[in-house]
Design a protein around this motif. Sequence first.
Motif, PDB file in Angstrom:
ATOM      1  N   GLY A 142       1.721   1.861  11.632  1.00 36.74           N
ATOM      2  CA  GLY A 142       1.977   0.501  12.063  1.00 36.74           C
ATOM      3  C   GLY A 142       1.132  -0.504  11.325  1.00 36.74           C
ATOM      4  N   ALA A 143       0.873  -1.637  11.973  1.00 31.86           N
ATOM      5  CA  ALA A 143       0.148  -2.729  11.334  1.00 31.86           C
ATOM      6  C   ALA A 143      -1.245  -2.300  10.885  1.00 31.86           C
ATOM      7  CB  ALA A 143       0.052  -3.912  12.298  1.00 31.86           C
ATOM      8  N   ALA A 144      -1.891  -1.439  11.661  1.00 29.15           N
ATOM      9  CA  ALA A 144      -3.232  -0.975  11.294  1.00 29.15           C
ATOM     10  C   ALA A 144      -3.227  -0.157  10.012  1.00 29.15           C
ATOM     11  CB  ALA A 144      -3.831  -0.147  12.442  1.00 29.15           C
ATOM     12  N   ASP A 145      -2.063   0.335   9.607  1.00 30.62           N
ATOM     13  CA  ASP A 145      -1.941   1.146   8.390  1.00 30.62           C
ATOM     14  C   ASP A 145      -1.347   0.352   7.233  1.00 30.62           C
ATOM     15  OD1 ASP A 145      -2.588   3.753   9.814  1.00 30.62           O
ATOM     16  OD2 ASP A 145      -0.823   3.089  10.919  1.00 30.62           O
ATOM     17  N   GLY A 146      -1.211  -0.964   7.409  1.00 34.09           N
ATOM     18  CA  GLY A 146      -0.686  -1.803   6.340  1.00 34.09           C
ATOM     19  C   GLY A 146       0.822  -1.907   6.310  1.00 34.09           C
ATOM     20  N   VAL A 147       1.503  -1.424   7.354  1.00 36.86           N
ATOM     21  CA  VAL A 147       2.961  -1.496   7.402  1.00 36.86           C
ATOM     22  C   VAL A 147       3.374  -2.896   7.867  1.00 36.86           C
ATOM     23  CG1 VAL A 147       5.057  -0.547   8.437  1.00 36.86           C
ATOM     24  CG2 VAL A 147       3.131   0.960   7.903  1.00 36.86           C
ATOM     25  N   ARG A 148       4.409  -3.442   7.227  1.00 38.65           N
ATOM     26  CA  ARG A 148       4.906  -4.763   7.579  1.00 38.65           C
ATOM     27  C   ARG A 148       6.427  -4.690   7.781  1.00 38.65           C
ATOM     28  NH1 ARG A 148       0.384  -4.799   8.228  1.00 38.65           N
ATOM     29  NH2 ARG A 148      -1.250  -6.129   7.340  1.00 38.65           N
ATOM     30  N   SER A 149       6.937  -5.604   8.572  1.00 40.93           N
ATOM     31  CA  SER A 149       8.381  -5.683   8.778  1.00 40.93           C
ATOM     32  C   SER A 149       9.073  -5.877   7.428  1.00 40.93           C
ATOM     33  CB  SER A 149       8.710  -6.850   9.711  1.00 40.93           C
ATOM     34  OG  SER A 149      10.101  -7.011   9.840  1.00 40.93           O
ATOM     35  N   GLY A 150      10.124  -5.103   7.185  1.00 38.21           N
ATOM     36  CA  GLY A 150      10.849  -5.174   5.918  1.00 38.21           C
ATOM     37  C   GLY A 150      10.422  -4.134   4.902  1.00 38.21           C
ATOM     38  N   ASN A 151       9.309  -3.433   5.140  1.00 30.46           N
ATOM     39  CA  ASN A 151       8.906  -2.335   4.256  1.00 30.46           C
ATOM     40  C   ASN A 151       9.894  -1.174   4.381  1.00 30.46           C
ATOM     41  OD1 ASN A 151       5.257  -2.597   4.651  1.00 30.46           O
ATOM     42  ND2 ASN A 151       6.686  -3.756   3.392  1.00 30.46           N
ATOM     43  N   ARG A 152       9.970  -0.358   3.315  1.00 29.91           N
ATOM     44  CA  ARG A 152      10.846   0.803   3.333  1.00 29.91           C
ATOM     45  C   ARG A 152      10.032   2.092   3.254  1.00 29.91           C
ATOM     46  NH1 ARG A 152      14.536   0.208  -1.557  1.00 29.91           N
ATOM     47  NH2 ARG A 152      12.736  -0.943  -2.333  1.00 29.91           N
ATOM     48  N   PHE A 153      10.465   3.077   4.025  1.00 29.17           N
ATOM     49  CA  PHE A 153       9.948   4.438   3.938  1.00 29.17           C
ATOM     50  C   PHE A 153      11.063   5.340   3.428  1.00 29.17           C
ATOM     51  CE2 PHE A 153       6.646   2.854   6.711  1.00 29.17           C
ATOM     52  CZ  PHE A 153       5.539   3.646   6.414  1.00 29.17           C
ATOM     53  N   PHE A 154      10.702   6.314   2.587  1.00 29.78           N
ATOM     54  CA  PHE A 154      11.657   7.271   2.051  1.00 29.78           C
ATOM     55  C   PHE A 154      11.436   8.619   2.737  1.00 29.78           C
ATOM     56  CE2 PHE A 154      11.065   3.947  -1.000  1.00 29.78           C
ATOM     57  CZ  PHE A 154      12.348   3.692  -1.463  1.00 29.78           C
ATOM     58  N   ALA A 155      12.522   9.244   3.173  1.00 33.24           N
ATOM     59  CA  ALA A 155      12.452  10.493   3.932  1.00 33.24           C
ATOM     60  C   ALA A 155      12.581  11.700   3.006  1.00 33.24           C
ATOM     61  CB  ALA A 155      13.550  10.515   4.989  1.00 33.24           C
ATOM     62  N   TYR A 156      11.771  12.717   3.277  1.00 29.38           N
ATOM     63  CA  TYR A 156      11.768  13.945   2.470  1.00 29.38           C
ATOM     64  C   TYR A 156      11.880  15.161   3.373  1.00 29.38           C
ATOM     65  CZ  TYR A 156      10.291  11.171  -1.554  1.00 29.38           C
ATOM     66  OH  TYR A 156      10.240  10.250  -2.572  1.00 29.38           O
ATOM     67  N   GLN A 157      12.563  16.193   2.828  1.00 28.23           N
ATOM     68  CA  GLN A 157      12.683  17.471   3.523  1.00 28.23           C
ATOM     69  C   GLN A 157      12.555  18.610   2.532  1.00 28.23           C
ATOM     70  OE1 GLN A 157      16.504  17.472   5.432  1.00 28.23           O
ATOM     71  NE2 GLN A 157      15.946  15.945   6.978  1.00 28.23           N
ATOM     72  N   THR A 199       0.842  -1.186   0.000  1.00 25.31           N
ATOM     73  CA  THR A 199       0.000   0.000   0.000  1.00 25.31           C
ATOM     74  C   THR A 199       0.878   1.237   0.000  1.00 25.31           C
ATOM     75  OG1 THR A 199      -1.790   1.153   1.178  1.00 25.31           O
ATOM     76  CG2 THR A 199      -0.100   0.094   2.525  1.00 25.31           C
ATOM     77  N   ASP A 200       0.315   2.362  -0.417  1.00 23.18           N
ATOM     78  CA  ASP A 200       0.992   3.650  -0.274  1.00 23.18           C
ATOM     79  C   ASP A 200       0.766   4.159   1.143  1.00 23.18           C
ATOM     80  OD1 ASP A 200       1.866   3.769  -2.947  1.00 23.18           O
ATOM     81  OD2 ASP A 200      -0.082   4.557  -3.590  1.00 23.18           O
ATOM     82  N   GLY A 201       1.674   4.963   1.627  1.00 24.17           N
ATOM     83  CA  GLY A 201       1.500   5.520   2.958  1.00 24.17           C
ATOM     84  C   GLY A 201       2.357   6.747   3.172  1.00 24.17           C
TER      85      GLY A 201
END
Length: 365
Positions: free
Chosen positions: A291-306, A264-266
């Motif tokens: 977290g899990a309620a938002d579809g996040v799973r162990s091993g997923n990646r998030f990209f940081a923006y500024q 999923t997107d998040g």
Amino acid sequence: MWNSDRNPSRLTRVAAAAAAALSLMAVGTSAEAQTYLSGQKAGGSDYHVVNDGDTLWDLSGTFYGDTYEWPRMWSYNAHITNPHWIYPGDIVYLRAATGEQPGATQSAGQALAAAPSGGLYMPVGGYILNEEAPYVGRIRASRKGAAMLSEFDTAWVGFGEESYSEEEKEKLSEEERRRIQAGESVQVGDRFSIVRQGETIKNDDGEAIGYKYLVLGVAQVTKVSEEHYDEIDIVQSWQEIYRGDMLIPYERQLKVVKQTTASTDGVAKVVDTMRPGSIFGEQNYVFINKGAADGVRSGNRFFAYQRFEGLHLDEVDDAVDEKIPWSRVGQMMVIDVRENYSTALIIDSSREIAVGDRLEMYNGH
């Protein structure tokens, strides 16, 4: 921007470094990834797994050709708080994270074992829960004549009602009181995680929305008494432990983590960090508000923006100009997932990652 799909070595190296920074068990890397580490020839490595009898003095002689270079080796290993004390299984890094190489090339050394599933063994070290964690015991006293306790120390622990102060007991509901009184009896050999509650996570209105816990070590019951406090040995410690720290049911802190495609997107943000401070780079742990309620799973990646202007903030207005576009400044991999929060490891950064930074996860990546 680095892509871990094309270069697995960096994720492996950063994962190993993060594990050492928490002074936990050895983390793993596959034999294939081993050949990429540091750009050295196959069989080489930028770390050494401590064997019985190793000292920084001797290791400096082996890898740098000069025993008096041990302070330089120590400077590469922030997790080693006392250079006179290293233990079998510890990881000692032989170069700085910037890529500096030691004065001598390591011969084929001991490789770290990969997880059977092909993932990496990753330490957790802490997490955020929606509600305060119920604890079963509290360290009350110790024979040691020092404020800080650590591995190999003994302590006396109050379990059940003895783990709560009179002030805390007054706040307990009847249901909580019954649960405490009906708790299972403690037996010699039982293990517990030692934790400390950190800062409370609050929303913009100042309301508590999360509770941070740091995992400090593991305790094992050695003596049970009906008349006195029960006795424990601290069998593992990763941070200093104090009288008053809590015991909760044991949960293994070394988990198998394998990079996983997001389903999923998040959009999330960094809400806190494992250690004090406000800006961080690679090898550091952060907490994110998904977290899990938002579809996040162990091993997923998030990209940081500024959004940022290139000059130092002292030379420009502190206010961020919203007409400046977002720039990707790093990425992190989720290590541990709770209901509404996750713990993540920063695996790449071109600028310092800060509390409050915007994070994005993409379906299919």
